[in-house]
Design an enzyme around this catalytic site. Structure first.
Site, PDB file in Angstrom:
ATOM      1  N   ASP A 113     -44.306 107.034 -27.224  1.00  8.80           N
ATOM      2  CA  ASP A 113     -43.668 105.935 -26.497  1.00  8.80           C
ATOM      3  C   ASP A 113     -43.790 106.184 -24.995  1.00  8.80           C
ATOM      4  O   ASP A 113     -43.224 107.144 -24.470  1.00  8.80           O
ATOM      5  CB  ASP A 113     -42.185 105.830 -26.881  1.00  8.80           C
ATOM      6  CG  ASP A 113     -41.535 104.628 -26.213  1.00  8.80           C
ATOM      7  OD1 ASP A 113     -41.741 103.509 -26.719  1.00  8.80           O
ATOM      8  OD2 ASP A 113     -40.863 104.801 -25.184  1.00  8.80           O
ATOM      9  N   TYR A 123     -42.358 105.080 -16.041  1.00 11.79           N
ATOM     10  CA  TYR A 123     -42.063 106.512 -16.179  1.00 11.79           C
ATOM     11  C   TYR A 123     -42.931 107.343 -15.219  1.00 11.79           C
ATOM     12  O   TYR A 123     -42.665 108.526 -14.999  1.00 11.79           O
ATOM     13  CB  TYR A 123     -42.239 107.008 -17.628  1.00 11.79           C
ATOM     14  CG  TYR A 123     -41.363 106.290 -18.648  1.00 11.79           C
ATOM     15  CD1 TYR A 123     -40.264 105.537 -18.246  1.00 11.79           C
ATOM     16  CD2 TYR A 123     -41.639 106.371 -20.007  1.00 11.79           C
ATOM     17  CE1 TYR A 123     -39.468 104.865 -19.171  1.00 11.79           C
ATOM     18  CE2 TYR A 123     -40.848 105.701 -20.944  1.00 11.79           C
ATOM     19  CZ  TYR A 123     -39.771 104.950 -20.513  1.00 11.79           C
ATOM     20  OH  TYR A 123     -38.994 104.298 -21.438  1.00 11.79           O
ATOM     21  N   LYS A 171     -45.031  99.696 -21.806  1.00  6.90           N
ATOM     22  CA  LYS A 171     -44.103  98.605 -21.458  1.00  6.90           C
ATOM     23  C   LYS A 171     -44.454  97.990 -20.107  1.00  6.90           C
ATOM     24  O   LYS A 171     -44.793  98.703 -19.164  1.00  6.90           O
ATOM     25  CB  LYS A 171     -42.662  99.141 -21.412  1.00  6.90           C
ATOM     26  CG  LYS A 171     -42.314  99.933 -22.656  1.00  6.90           C
ATOM     27  CD  LYS A 171     -40.903 100.466 -22.671  1.00  6.90           C
ATOM     28  CE  LYS A 171     -40.753 101.495 -23.778  1.00  6.90           C
ATOM     29  NZ  LYS A 171     -40.951 102.886 -23.357  1.00  6.90           N
ATOM     30  N   HIS A 215     -40.344  95.408 -20.738  1.00  4.19           N
ATOM     31  CA  HIS A 215     -39.397  96.528 -20.612  1.00  4.19           C
ATOM     32  C   HIS A 215     -37.936  96.069 -20.503  1.00  4.19           C
ATOM     33  O   HIS A 215     -37.041  96.664 -21.096  1.00  4.19           O
ATOM     34  CB  HIS A 215     -39.780  97.372 -19.389  1.00  4.19           C
ATOM     35  CG  HIS A 215     -39.367  98.802 -19.505  1.00  4.19           C
ATOM     36  ND1 HIS A 215     -40.130  99.849 -19.036  1.00  4.19           N
ATOM     37  CD2 HIS A 215     -38.271  99.374 -20.046  1.00  4.19           C
ATOM     38  CE1 HIS A 215     -39.513 100.980 -19.279  1.00  4.19           C
ATOM     39  NE2 HIS A 215     -38.381 100.725 -19.890  1.00  4.19           N
TER      40      HIS A 215
HETATM   41  N1  LIG Z   1     -36.981 100.719 -23.313  1.00  9.24           N
HETATM   42  C1  LIG Z   1     -36.153 101.341 -22.491  1.00  9.24           C
HETATM   43  O1  LIG Z   1     -35.560 100.722 -21.581  1.00  9.24           O
HETATM   44  C2  LIG Z   1     -35.902 102.810 -22.673  1.00  9.24           C
HETATM   45  C3  LIG Z   1     -34.797 103.397 -22.040  1.00  9.24           C
HETATM   46  C4  LIG Z   1     -34.555 104.761 -22.269  1.00  9.24           C
HETATM   47  C5  LIG Z   1     -35.411 105.486 -23.067  1.00  9.24           C
HETATM   48  N2  LIG Z   1     -36.511 104.893 -23.655  1.00  9.24           N
HETATM   49  C6  LIG Z   1     -37.464 105.667 -24.504  1.00  9.24           C
HETATM   50  O2  LIG Z   1     -36.708 106.406 -25.459  1.00  9.24           O
HETATM   51  C7  LIG Z   1     -37.002 107.797 -25.334  1.00  9.24           C
HETATM   52  C8  LIG Z   1     -35.807 108.644 -25.743  1.00  9.24           C
HETATM   53  O3  LIG Z   1     -34.660 108.387 -24.951  1.00  9.24           O
HETATM   54  P1  LIG Z   1     -34.153 109.378 -23.795  1.00  9.24           P
HETATM   55  O4  LIG Z   1     -35.300 110.091 -23.204  1.00  9.24           O
HETATM   56  O5  LIG Z   1     -33.272 108.564 -22.918  1.00  9.24           O
HETATM   57  O6  LIG Z   1     -33.204 110.420 -24.491  1.00  9.24           O
HETATM   58  P2  LIG Z   1     -33.015 111.237 -25.865  1.00  9.24           P
HETATM   59  O7  LIG Z   1     -34.274 111.268 -26.645  1.00  9.24           O
HETATM   60  O8  LIG Z   1     -31.780 110.700 -26.489  1.00  9.24           O
HETATM   61  O9  LIG Z   1     -32.649 112.672 -25.299  1.00  9.24           O
HETATM   62  C9  LIG Z   1     -33.522 113.457 -24.554  1.00  9.24           C
HETATM   63  C10 LIG Z   1     -32.792 114.747 -24.149  1.00  9.24           C
HETATM   64  O10 LIG Z   1     -32.438 115.480 -25.319  1.00  9.24           O
HETATM   65  C11 LIG Z   1     -32.996 116.786 -25.288  1.00  9.24           C
HETATM   66  N3  LIG Z   1     -33.382 117.115 -26.673  1.00  9.24           N
HETATM   67  C12 LIG Z   1     -34.386 116.560 -27.404  1.00  9.24           C
HETATM   68  N4  LIG Z   1     -34.410 117.064 -28.649  1.00  9.24           N
HETATM   69  C13 LIG Z   1     -33.399 117.956 -28.727  1.00  9.24           C
HETATM   70  C14 LIG Z   1     -32.928 118.812 -29.757  1.00  9.24           C
HETATM   71  N5  LIG Z   1     -33.485 118.837 -30.961  1.00  9.24           N
HETATM   72  N6  LIG Z   1     -31.856 119.632 -29.464  1.00  9.24           N
HETATM   73  C15 LIG Z   1     -31.271 119.605 -28.237  1.00  9.24           C
HETATM   74  N7  LIG Z   1     -31.675 118.810 -27.233  1.00  9.24           N
HETATM   75  C16 LIG Z   1     -32.730 117.998 -27.474  1.00  9.24           C
HETATM   76  C17 LIG Z   1     -34.169 116.694 -24.325  1.00  9.24           C
HETATM   77  O11 LIG Z   1     -34.387 117.944 -23.699  1.00  9.24           O
HETATM   78  P3  LIG Z   1     -35.850 118.639 -23.487  1.00  9.24           P
HETATM   79  O12 LIG Z   1     -36.839 117.572 -23.157  1.00  9.24           O
HETATM   80  O13 LIG Z   1     -35.586 119.555 -22.336  1.00  9.24           O
HETATM   81  O14 LIG Z   1     -36.158 119.358 -24.753  1.00  9.24           O
HETATM   82  C18 LIG Z   1     -33.635 115.677 -23.306  1.00  9.24           C
HETATM   83  O15 LIG Z   1     -32.774 116.291 -22.364  1.00  9.24           O
HETATM   84  C19 LIG Z   1     -37.405 107.919 -23.853  1.00  9.24           C
HETATM   85  O16 LIG Z   1     -38.039 109.129 -23.562  1.00  9.24           O
HETATM   86  C20 LIG Z   1     -38.263 106.691 -23.700  1.00  9.24           C
HETATM   87  O17 LIG Z   1     -39.542 106.913 -24.259  1.00  9.24           O
HETATM   88  C21 LIG Z   1     -36.737 103.551 -23.486  1.00  9.24           C
END
Ligand SMILES: NC(=O)c1ccc[n+]([C@@H]2O[C@H](COP(=O)([O-])OP(=O)(O)OC[C@H]3O[C@@H](n4cnc5c(N)ncnc54)[C@H](OP(=O)(O)O)[C@@H]3O)[C@@H](O)[C@H]2O)c1
Length: 309
Positions: free
Chosen positions: A46, A51, A76, A107
């Site tokens: 994704d 980004y 996006k 997005h």
């Molecule tokens: N469409 C939109 O508007 C939108 C908005 C937000 C996000 N997104 C997409 O959704 C994806 C995921 O959301 P997000 O990045 O906000 O947050 P997330 O996936 O909920 O959390 C990421 C955080 O969790 C940590 N983490 C991951 N796996 C873990 C595990 N097994 N144990 C402990 N910690 C863990 C990561 O650390 P490390 O990386 O240091 O391991 C990072 O700090 C984004 O990367 C993006 O691609 C889309």
């Protein structure tokens, strides 16, 4: 029973149930993370223009040696490109080094107008975002349908769209969005949106499933209790919550061990799912991702009444 590994889009294509998120994955880290994930078995990445790391994401895809056609790549359309979808799409394709995407999403249902303050996140003199409130999202969607018909993207969808926005768009769409990617987790379960999307054949994708940076949802006592009961990590519970409900999940990590374990979901019992589904209603409702796009526009409904402008 093992959890599903893929779901079907309304285009007929298969999408892997778990993908690797790349928001806030720093340059210097994300190339390795993407390459590792693909070698480790992921087939879904994704990405997004905003980004600022699609270049490295593309390099990671190449480094992995996994053939392009085996990988499901999403990007996006950034808000400033809404009047010119082709231009926004081409920027992503160029950065990623790809000639097509498997899924392209609007997005946010918000057009931003670039000005002297920024090309991507422009602000007004009062500090608010430079939103064009008169912009018609159905025009953006018309252009999305155009790039879809031209074959540069194999499916089109939206992100951060609430029911009123989808209802409005449904009056004009000739292609039903394949996906709505939204913030989704037990503190923001969006039950009504889930029903609406299911009714219209729009697949939900859960972003920030762990609560975003630092994975704060993992320390919640109710979630930890379910994790202990199932003898898995809290992350596994939070990710399996979606897959068990037929929702794609895209956890972000740049840590190899976590990337590896995040793809191993489990099937949760009806009882566990019911507990998770009720946490927001029992006082834990919370939205984590609240950019300053003007929340009075109502583009992403949420549980609770607190809204940031
Ligand atoms: N469409 C939109 O508007 C939108 C908005 C937000 C996000 N997104 C997409 O959704 C994806 C995921 O959301 P997000 O990045 O906000 O947050 P997330 O996936 O909920 O959390 C990421 C955080 O969790 C940590 N983490 C991951 N796996 C873990 C595990 N097994 N144990 C402990 N910690 C863990 C990561 O650390 P490390 O990386 O240091 O391991 C990072 O700090 C984004 O990367 C993006 O691609 C889309």
């Amino acid at each position: 029973m093992s959890p599903p590994t893929h779901f079907k889009l309304n285009t007929g294509a298969q999408i892997p149930a778990v993908g690797l998120g790349t928001w806030k994955s720093e340059p210097g880290e994300v190339r390795k993370a993407v390459s590792f994930a693909l070698k480790d078995g992921y087939r879904h990445i994704d990405a997004a223009l905003i980004y600022g790391n699609e270049n490295e994401v593309g390099q990671g895809i190449k480094d992995s040696g996994v053939p392009r056609e085996q990988i499901f790549v999403t990007s996006k359309l950034w808000n400033t490109h809404q009047p010119n979808v082709k231009e926004g799409l081409q920027k992503s394709l160029d950065a990623l080094g790809l000639d097509y995407l498997d899924l392209y999403l609007i997005h946010w249902p918000v057009r931003l107008v670039p000005n002297d303050t920024s090309d991507t996140l422009p602000t007004n003199p009062d500090g608010s975002r430079a939103v064009d409130r008169s912009w018609d999202q159905s025009e953006t969607w018309r252009q999305m349908e155009e790039v879809y018909r031209e074959g540069k993207v194999r499916a089109i969808g939206v992100a951060n769209w609430s029911i009123p926005y989808l209802e409005e768009l449904s009056k004009k769409w000739t292609v039903v969005p394949a996906v709505n990617q939204v913030e989704l987790h037990p503190f923001l379960p969006q039950h009504e949106l889930r029903e609406y999307c299911a009714k219209h054949g729009i697949l939900l994708e859960a972003y920030s499933p762990l609560g975003s940076t630092g994975a704060p949802l993992m320390s919640d006592p109710d979630i930890r209790q379910i994790a202990e009961k199932n003898d898995v990590s809290a992350a596994t519970i939070l990710l399996s919550y979606h897959v068990s409900k037929g929702v794609v999940v895209i956890p972000k990590s740049v840590t190899e061990k976590r990337i590896s374990s995040n793809k191993e979901t489990v099937t949760l019992s009806k009882e566990d799912l019911a507990v998770l589904d009720e946490l927001a209603a029992k006082g834990k409702a919370k939205r984590i991702n609240t950019p300053l796009f003007g929340w009075d526009l109502g583009f992403a409904d949420w549980y609770g009444s607190v809204r940031s402008k």
